[in-house]
Design a protein around this motif. Structure first.
Motif, PDB file in Angstrom:
ATOM      1  N   GLU A 119       9.794   6.091 -10.614  1.00 22.17           N
ATOM      2  CA  GLU A 119      10.915   6.808  -9.989  1.00 22.17           C
ATOM      3  C   GLU A 119      10.570   7.206  -8.555  1.00 22.17           C
ATOM      4  OE1 GLU A 119      13.632  10.314 -11.608  1.00 22.17           O
ATOM      5  OE2 GLU A 119      11.709  11.071 -10.849  1.00 22.17           O
ATOM      6  N   THR A 120       9.385   7.779  -8.367  1.00 22.17           N
ATOM      7  CA  THR A 120       8.979   8.189  -7.025  1.00 22.17           C
ATOM      8  C   THR A 120       8.810   6.982  -6.115  1.00 22.17           C
ATOM      9  OG1 THR A 120       7.833  10.094  -7.992  1.00 22.17           O
ATOM     10  CG2 THR A 120       7.281   9.527  -5.722  1.00 22.17           C
ATOM     11  N   THR A 121       8.311   5.873  -6.675  1.00 21.61           N
ATOM     12  CA  THR A 121       8.170   4.649  -5.882  1.00 21.61           C
ATOM     13  C   THR A 121       9.528   4.156  -5.402  1.00 21.61           C
ATOM     14  OG1 THR A 121       6.196   4.010  -7.131  1.00 21.61           O
ATOM     15  CG2 THR A 121       7.316   2.278  -5.886  1.00 21.61           C
ATOM     16  N   PHE A 165       3.288   5.911  -3.155  1.00 23.15           N
ATOM     17  CA  PHE A 165       4.391   6.559  -3.856  1.00 23.15           C
ATOM     18  C   PHE A 165       4.135   6.618  -5.359  1.00 23.15           C
ATOM     19  CE2 PHE A 165       7.140   4.902  -0.213  1.00 23.15           C
ATOM     20  CZ  PHE A 165       7.047   6.102   0.468  1.00 23.15           C
ATOM     21  N   PHE A 166       3.600   5.524  -5.915  1.00 22.15           N
ATOM     22  CA  PHE A 166       3.339   5.498  -7.352  1.00 22.15           C
ATOM     23  C   PHE A 166       2.269   6.531  -7.711  1.00 22.15           C
ATOM     24  CE2 PHE A 166       1.486   3.953 -11.309  1.00 22.15           C
ATOM     25  CZ  PHE A 166       2.634   3.709 -12.055  1.00 22.15           C
ATOM     26  N   ALA A 167       1.269   6.674  -6.858  1.00 21.43           N
ATOM     27  CA  ALA A 167       0.216   7.666  -7.112  1.00 21.43           C
ATOM     28  C   ALA A 167       0.791   9.075  -7.083  1.00 21.43           C
ATOM     29  CB  ALA A 167      -0.899   7.525  -6.075  1.00 21.43           C
ATOM     30  N   ILE A 168       1.680   9.345  -6.120  1.00 20.61           N
ATOM     31  CA  ILE A 168       2.306  10.666  -6.040  1.00 20.61           C
ATOM     32  C   ILE A 168       3.102  10.949  -7.313  1.00 20.61           C
ATOM     33  CG2 ILE A 168       4.026  12.057  -4.821  1.00 20.61           C
ATOM     34  CD1 ILE A 168       3.242  10.461  -2.279  1.00 20.61           C
ATOM     35  N   GLY A 169       3.915   9.980  -7.725  1.00 18.23           N
ATOM     36  CA  GLY A 169       4.720  10.166  -8.929  1.00 18.23           C
ATOM     37  C   GLY A 169       3.876  10.317 -10.184  1.00 18.23           C
ATOM     38  N   LEU A 186       0.825  -1.205   0.000  1.00 17.79           N
ATOM     39  CA  LEU A 186       0.000   0.000   0.000  1.00 17.79           C
ATOM     40  C   LEU A 186       0.864   1.262   0.000  1.00 17.79           C
ATOM     41  CD1 LEU A 186      -2.812  -1.105   2.472  1.00 17.79           C
ATOM     42  CD2 LEU A 186      -3.028  -0.693   0.004  1.00 17.79           C
ATOM     43  N   THR A 187       1.983   1.189   0.705  1.00 19.62           N
ATOM     44  CA  THR A 187       2.898   2.335   0.710  1.00 19.62           C
ATOM     45  C   THR A 187       3.475   2.554  -0.676  1.00 19.62           C
ATOM     46  OG1 THR A 187       3.484   1.872   3.020  1.00 19.62           O
ATOM     47  CG2 THR A 187       4.959   3.319   1.791  1.00 19.62           C
ATOM     48  N   ALA A 188       3.835   1.464  -1.356  1.00 21.00           N
ATOM     49  CA  ALA A 188       4.335   1.580  -2.726  1.00 21.00           C
ATOM     50  C   ALA A 188       3.272   2.181  -3.636  1.00 21.00           C
ATOM     51  CB  ALA A 188       4.771   0.211  -3.241  1.00 21.00           C
TER      52      ALA A 188
END
Length: 244
Positions: free
Chosen positions: A219-221, A198-202, A193-195
């Motif tokens: 990249e953000t992940t 991060f993927f959503a943010i990127g 879920l944390t990954a």
């Protein structure tokens, strides 16, 4: 290959309206910082709590407390930092205003050397110096950018803080979802879920980039998971040392 439509109109009245509104202020970095920090810190709490076999109730209390307290702390720090940047800009502007008032010839020489370094010379250089220094606002703005490397981006400290807090809570809440939904929790599920956070943010960041959203997301992940791994290993190591 067909031409893509331009980002905005170049009709004279549309240009005038757009310039009158001024440049759009970006709060992307506040959103990204808040989202990554929220996901990392909440993941660290969840991973440590799962490892310690704490109850769902305790994990939720710790997680929500982190979302509110740490999110507010980060937002407050961003507010203070943004306000300090604005105050520093005003301080530097006051310095340039004083220098132009007290030593205008020296300031004109600075303008001359600034544009000479850009490749202008002769009559063109004389014309540019005359035009820039004939308008005090343009003169000051040119000096601010060339001498100090700063410009007035119009960032509102309160907006910066709110973007940070909202992203912190939104993405930081993802590792807590299994406990809210009464799903059997594990460090692996929290990591997944944390990954995703991060993927959503990127992926959202790609809206302001020329890169593909998948590349930005990956990249953000990668960056975020390194930070999350450091947090998890630090917590796990301390648990082993102190026999938690």
């Amino acid at each position: 290959m067909p031409n893509r439509p331009l980002e905005h109109s170049h009709q004279p009245h549309d240009i005038a309206d757009r310039l009158a509104r001024g440049p759009d202020t970006s709060y992307l970095r506040d959103w990204v910082y808040g989202g990554i920090d929220g996901a990392v810190t909440t993941f660290a709490i969840v991973a440590g709590s799962v490892g310690a076999n704490l109850s769902t109730r305790i994990i939720l209390i710790l997680g929500v407390a982190n979302l509110l307290a740490d999110g507010f702390s980060m937002a407050a720090a961003n507010y203070s930092g943004s306000k300090s940047e604005n105050e520093d800009f005003q301080r530097l502007r006051a310095i340039e205003e004083k220098h132009i008032r007290v030593e205008p010839d020296g300031e004109r020489e600075e303008i001359r050397q600034i544009f000479k370094a850009k490749g202008y010379e002769g009559d063109d250089l004389d014309d540019i110096v005359r035009l820039v220094t004939s308008n005090r606002t343009t003169w000051i703005e040119t000096m601010m950018l060339a001498e100090y490397g700063v410009s007035d981006g119009g960032r509102a400290p309160l907006k910066a803080a709110l973007y940070t807090f909202a992203a912190f809570v939104l993405f930081g809440a993802l590792p807590l979802l299994p406990f809210l939904a009464d799903i059997e929790a594990s460090a692996a599920l929290a990591s997944g879920l944390t990954a995703c956070a991060f993927f959503a943010i990127g992926s959202l960041r790609a809206r302001w980039s020329q890169r593909h959203w998948v590349g930005c997301g990956l990249e953000t992940t990668a960056i975020g998971m390194v930070a999350a791994a450091i947090a998890f290993l630090a917590g796990h190591g301390l648990q082993q040392v102190f026999g938690g």
